[in-house]
Design a protein around this motif. Structure first.
Motif, short mmCIF file in Angstrom:
data_model
loop_
_atom_site.label_atom_id
_atom_site.label_comp_id
_atom_site.label_asym_id
_atom_site.label_seq_id
_atom_site.Cartn_x
_atom_site.Cartn_y
_atom_site.Cartn_z
N GLU A 4 -1.30 -5.77 5.71
CA GLU A 4 0.15 -5.95 5.77
C GLU A 4 0.80 -4.82 4.98
O GLU A 4 0.34 -4.47 3.89
CB GLU A 4 0.50 -7.31 5.16
CG GLU A 4 1.96 -7.65 5.18
CD GLU A 4 2.22 -9.01 4.54
OE1 GLU A 4 2.97 -9.08 3.56
OE2 GLU A 4 1.64 -10.01 5.04
N GLU A 5 1.88 -4.27 5.52
CA GLU A 5 2.61 -3.20 4.84
C GLU A 5 3.17 -3.71 3.52
O GLU A 5 3.62 -4.85 3.41
CB GLU A 5 3.78 -2.71 5.71
CG GLU A 5 3.38 -2.06 7.01
CD GLU A 5 2.88 -0.64 6.86
OE1 GLU A 5 3.17 0.01 5.83
OE2 GLU A 5 2.16 -0.19 7.77
N TYR A 6 3.16 -2.84 2.49
CA TYR A 6 3.88 -3.13 1.25
C TYR A 6 5.37 -2.99 1.52
O TYR A 6 5.79 -2.20 2.37
CB TYR A 6 3.50 -2.15 0.15
CG TYR A 6 2.19 -2.46 -0.53
CD1 TYR A 6 2.10 -3.51 -1.45
CD2 TYR A 6 1.05 -1.71 -0.27
CE1 TYR A 6 0.90 -3.79 -2.08
CE2 TYR A 6 -0.15 -1.99 -0.90
CZ TYR A 6 -0.22 -3.03 -1.80
OH TYR A 6 -1.39 -3.32 -2.43
N ASP A 7 6.18 -3.73 0.78
CA ASP A 7 7.63 -3.63 0.95
C ASP A 7 8.18 -2.32 0.38
O ASP A 7 9.03 -1.71 0.99
CB ASP A 7 8.34 -4.80 0.24
CG ASP A 7 8.04 -6.14 0.90
OD1 ASP A 7 7.77 -6.15 2.12
OD2 ASP A 7 8.08 -7.16 0.19
N ALA A 8 7.69 -1.91 -0.78
CA ALA A 8 8.33 -0.81 -1.49
C ALA A 8 7.42 0.38 -1.79
O ALA A 8 7.78 1.23 -2.59
CB ALA A 8 8.94 -1.33 -2.79
N LYS A 9 6.24 0.43 -1.22
CA LYS A 9 5.37 1.57 -1.47
C LYS A 9 4.50 1.84 -0.26
O LYS A 9 4.38 1.00 0.63
CB LYS A 9 4.53 1.37 -2.73
CG LYS A 9 3.49 0.27 -2.65
CD LYS A 9 2.69 0.20 -3.95
CE LYS A 9 1.57 -0.80 -3.85
NZ LYS A 9 0.75 -0.82 -5.05
N ASP A 10 3.88 3.02 -0.26
CA ASP A 10 2.99 3.38 0.83
C ASP A 10 1.71 2.55 0.77
O ASP A 10 1.34 2.05 -0.28
CB ASP A 10 2.64 4.86 0.77
CG ASP A 10 3.83 5.76 1.08
OD1 ASP A 10 4.76 5.28 1.75
OD2 ASP A 10 3.81 6.92 0.65
N LYS A 12 -1.16 -0.37 2.41
CA LYS A 12 -1.17 -1.73 2.94
C LYS A 12 -1.86 -2.69 1.98
O LYS A 12 -2.79 -2.31 1.28
CB LYS A 12 -1.89 -1.75 4.28
CG LYS A 12 -1.16 -1.01 5.38
CD LYS A 12 -1.91 -1.10 6.70
CE LYS A 12 -1.15 -0.51 7.85
NZ LYS A 12 -0.50 0.75 7.63
N LYS A 13 -1.39 -3.92 1.97
CA LYS A 13 -2.09 -4.99 1.28
C LYS A 13 -3.28 -5.36 2.14
O LYS A 13 -3.20 -5.35 3.36
CB LYS A 13 -1.19 -6.22 1.14
CG LYS A 13 0.06 -6.00 0.35
CD LYS A 13 0.92 -7.27 0.40
CE LYS A 13 2.28 -7.03 -0.18
NZ LYS A 13 3.15 -8.22 -0.03
#
Length: 178
Positions: A4-10, A12-13
């Protein structure tokens, strides 16, 4: 593996499944690395609770062999100075406790010495290299996103999937909100 994409940084989780956690642990090429991966993925410790040699914020400190104890409820790791200086006790798989006991005895270290006596940066490199090796073996690009916090995130998620009561997971993980 779920990404899953991070909200505020490059980046992925990453959430691993049980077999992927096993792959991470099996790929570690030393006992110290194995212990570090297991403390993250099977006990949910934060990187500064695992790695020791760098100064940490708010008096936080890495766990020691003396922090791994037997209780009436099974082995536990006592995180004395977790995030925000909070104390918590987390279940430890029996095989990890045995490995820590043997490792501590073999290296003849004082029980108050951090178990994984490396910097957080070194721990990050270990996880990154394991991810790169697993990417080379499997071709799954998700492995290139793996970091130490993903081990902790995976631990909590796998406990939920195993039916552990969320409130207990929050206590063990040191979380205040779900």
């Amino acid at each position: 593996m779920r990404l899953e994409e991070y909200d505020a940084k490059d980046g992925k989780k990453v959430w691993l499944d049980r077999s992927e956690v096993d792959q991470v642990i099996e790929t570690a090429d030393t006992t110290r690395k194995t212990i570090a991966m297991m403390l993250g993925a099977r006990c949910g410790l934060r990187r500064f609770e695992i790695a020791a040699s760098t100064p940490v914020a708010d008096g936080d400190s890495a766990v020691t062999a003396a922090d791994v104890v037997d209780t009436d409820h099974g082995p536990r790791v006592r995180v004395r100075d977790g995030k925000g200086k909070k104390y918590r006790e987390v279940p430890v798989p029996g095989d990890l406790k045995t490995t820590i006991d043997v490792y501590t005895e073999q290296r003849e270290a004082d029980p108050s010495t951090p178990i994984v006596d490396v910097s957080e940066r070194t721990l990050q490199r270990w996880v990154t290299r394991i991810g790169e090796q697993l990417y080379a073996e499997t071709g799954d690009v998700g492995w290139t996103q793996l970091g130490p916090h993903d081990l902790r995130r995976t631990w909590g998620t796998l406990l939920v999937e195993a039916g552990v009561e969320p409130g207990m997971i929050m206590v063990w993980g040191g979380w205040e909100d779900w």
